[in-house]
Design an enzyme around this catalytic site. Structure first.
Site, mmCIF file in Angstrom:
data_model
loop_
_atom_site.group_PDB
_atom_site.id
_atom_site.type_symbol
_atom_site.label_atom_id
_atom_site.label_comp_id
_atom_site.label_asym_id
_atom_site.label_seq_id
_atom_site.Cartn_x
_atom_site.Cartn_y
_atom_site.Cartn_z
ATOM 1 N N GLU A 1 -14.997 5.307 -6.673
ATOM 2 C CA GLU A 1 -14.242 4.241 -7.352
ATOM 3 C C GLU A 1 -15.230 3.191 -7.854
ATOM 4 O OE1 GLU A 1 -11.141 2.571 -4.919
ATOM 5 O OE2 GLU A 1 -9.958 4.413 -4.948
ATOM 6 N N GLN B 1 0.840 -1.191 0.000
ATOM 7 C CA GLN B 1 0.000 0.000 0.000
ATOM 8 C C GLN B 1 0.880 1.249 0.000
ATOM 9 O OE1 GLN B 1 -3.258 -0.282 -0.401
ATOM 10 N NE2 GLN B 1 -3.545 1.924 -0.446
ATOM 11 N N ASP C 1 -10.569 -4.928 -6.184
ATOM 12 C CA ASP C 1 -10.731 -4.027 -7.321
ATOM 13 C C ASP C 1 -11.062 -4.921 -8.505
ATOM 14 O OD1 ASP C 1 -10.080 -1.893 -5.738
ATOM 15 O OD2 ASP C 1 -7.983 -1.792 -6.392
ATOM 16 N N SER D 1 -6.234 1.360 4.418
ATOM 17 C CA SER D 1 -6.732 0.724 3.194
ATOM 18 C C SER D 1 -7.464 -0.571 3.513
ATOM 19 C CB SER D 1 -5.587 0.399 2.242
ATOM 20 O OG SER D 1 -6.060 -0.445 1.205
ATOM 21 N N VAL E 1 -5.215 7.402 -3.066
ATOM 22 C CA VAL E 1 -4.642 6.146 -2.563
ATOM 23 C C VAL E 1 -4.599 6.224 -1.037
ATOM 24 C CG1 VAL E 1 -2.651 4.602 -2.588
ATOM 25 C CG2 VAL E 1 -3.218 5.927 -4.640
ATOM 26 N N HIS F 1 -13.966 -0.633 -6.945
ATOM 27 C CA HIS F 1 -13.619 -1.152 -5.616
ATOM 28 C C HIS F 1 -14.865 -1.703 -4.910
ATOM 29 C CE1 HIS F 1 -11.131 -0.997 -1.780
ATOM 30 N NE2 HIS F 1 -12.361 -1.136 -1.312
ATOM 31 N N HIS G 1 -7.902 -2.872 1.534
ATOM 32 C CA HIS G 1 -7.257 -4.014 0.873
ATOM 33 C C HIS G 1 -6.436 -4.829 1.876
ATOM 34 C CE1 HIS G 1 -8.329 -3.488 -3.348
ATOM 35 N NE2 HIS G 1 -8.336 -2.189 -3.091
HETATM 36 ZN ZN ZN Z 1 -9.444 -0.800 -4.152
#
Ligand code: ZN
Length: 235
Positions: free
Chosen positions: A193, A106, A150, A141, A135, A196, A143
């Protein structure tokens, strides 16, 4: 004696049945190219991670490796598989472009974005501030939870537009939400997004979709208030 023979005769059928079950399970796994994975864990699918709520320091997740090298939480694999199967059956071909990320990955993504802004003329401070609106810094994040993916289009078979439209209309039926919707940027801290998606489980996903909420709003209205009611009931 007779009883024994009868038992013996059914044994090959039982073995055959077992073999069929195992083979179809393996074939099914092959279709999304899973390389491993265990039973679904006890992940908290509603865990909130954003700029104000970082990934808990001792967070662990059981991961499954996909054939393209990306990993996702094992617990979300069946829902993800079903969603992709159904999309493909309707002529839409999504791919997982990015799944689980370590904090270091990340950070590398963020550094890349900052460098790009510096290269286009921003000073470091402004470049960093701007980059962080696109970001998420490490720790904030999703993730890093393994619960987010994504999703892009398989470029040979679908357009991004087709995939994003299909997901926007259908993902909630599989427990996934568009995590950063338009017009919710002030609440999520992240720009819109289209790609995502975050797994939250079907109940939450359907409510979030139908009531046009973001995860922050859903947790405030449905999770935190439920905890308050429980507390009141205890008092
Ligand atoms: Zn993402």
């Amino acid at each position: 004696m007779i009883k024994k023979r009868k038992k013996f005769r059914t044994l090959p059928f039982i073995l055959l049945l077992l073999l069929t079950v195992v083979t179809s399970a393996l074939l099914l796994k092959d279709q999304i190219g899973l390389a491993g994975g265990e039973e679904a864990g006890e992940e908290n699918f509603l865990i909130l991670v954003n700029r104000q709520n970082e990934v808990p320091p001792h967070y662990t997740v059981d991961l499954t490796l996909l054939s393209n090298g990306e990993s996702v939480a094992t617990a979300i694999v069946p829902a993800l598989q079903q969603m992709f199967d159904d999309a493909r059956a309707q002529g839409v071909y999504p791919v997982v472009a990015s799944g689980y990320r370590e904090a270091e990955e990340q950070q590398a993504l963020l550094d890349e974005k900052i460098a790009a802004y510096i290269a286009s003329g921003y000073d470091r401070e402004n470049a960093a501030a701007l980059a962080e609106t696109y970001v998420s810094p490490p720790g904030s994040s999703e993730h890093q939870l393994g619960l987010s993916v994504d999703i892009n289009a398989d470029p040979m078979k679908s357009t991004a537009e087709d995939v994003y439209t299909w997901l926007a209309e259908n993902a909630h039926q599989y427990g996934f939400i568009l995590r950063y919707p338009e017009c919710k940027e002030e609440l999520t801290g992240t720009h819109y997004e289209a790609w995502h998606y975050r797994y939250v489980g079907k109940t939450a996903a359907v409510t979030i979709y139908k009531e046009n909420l973001c995860l922050e709003e859903y947790i405030e209205q449905y999770v935190d208030s439920a905890v308050d009611v429980e507390k009141e009931a205890e008092e």
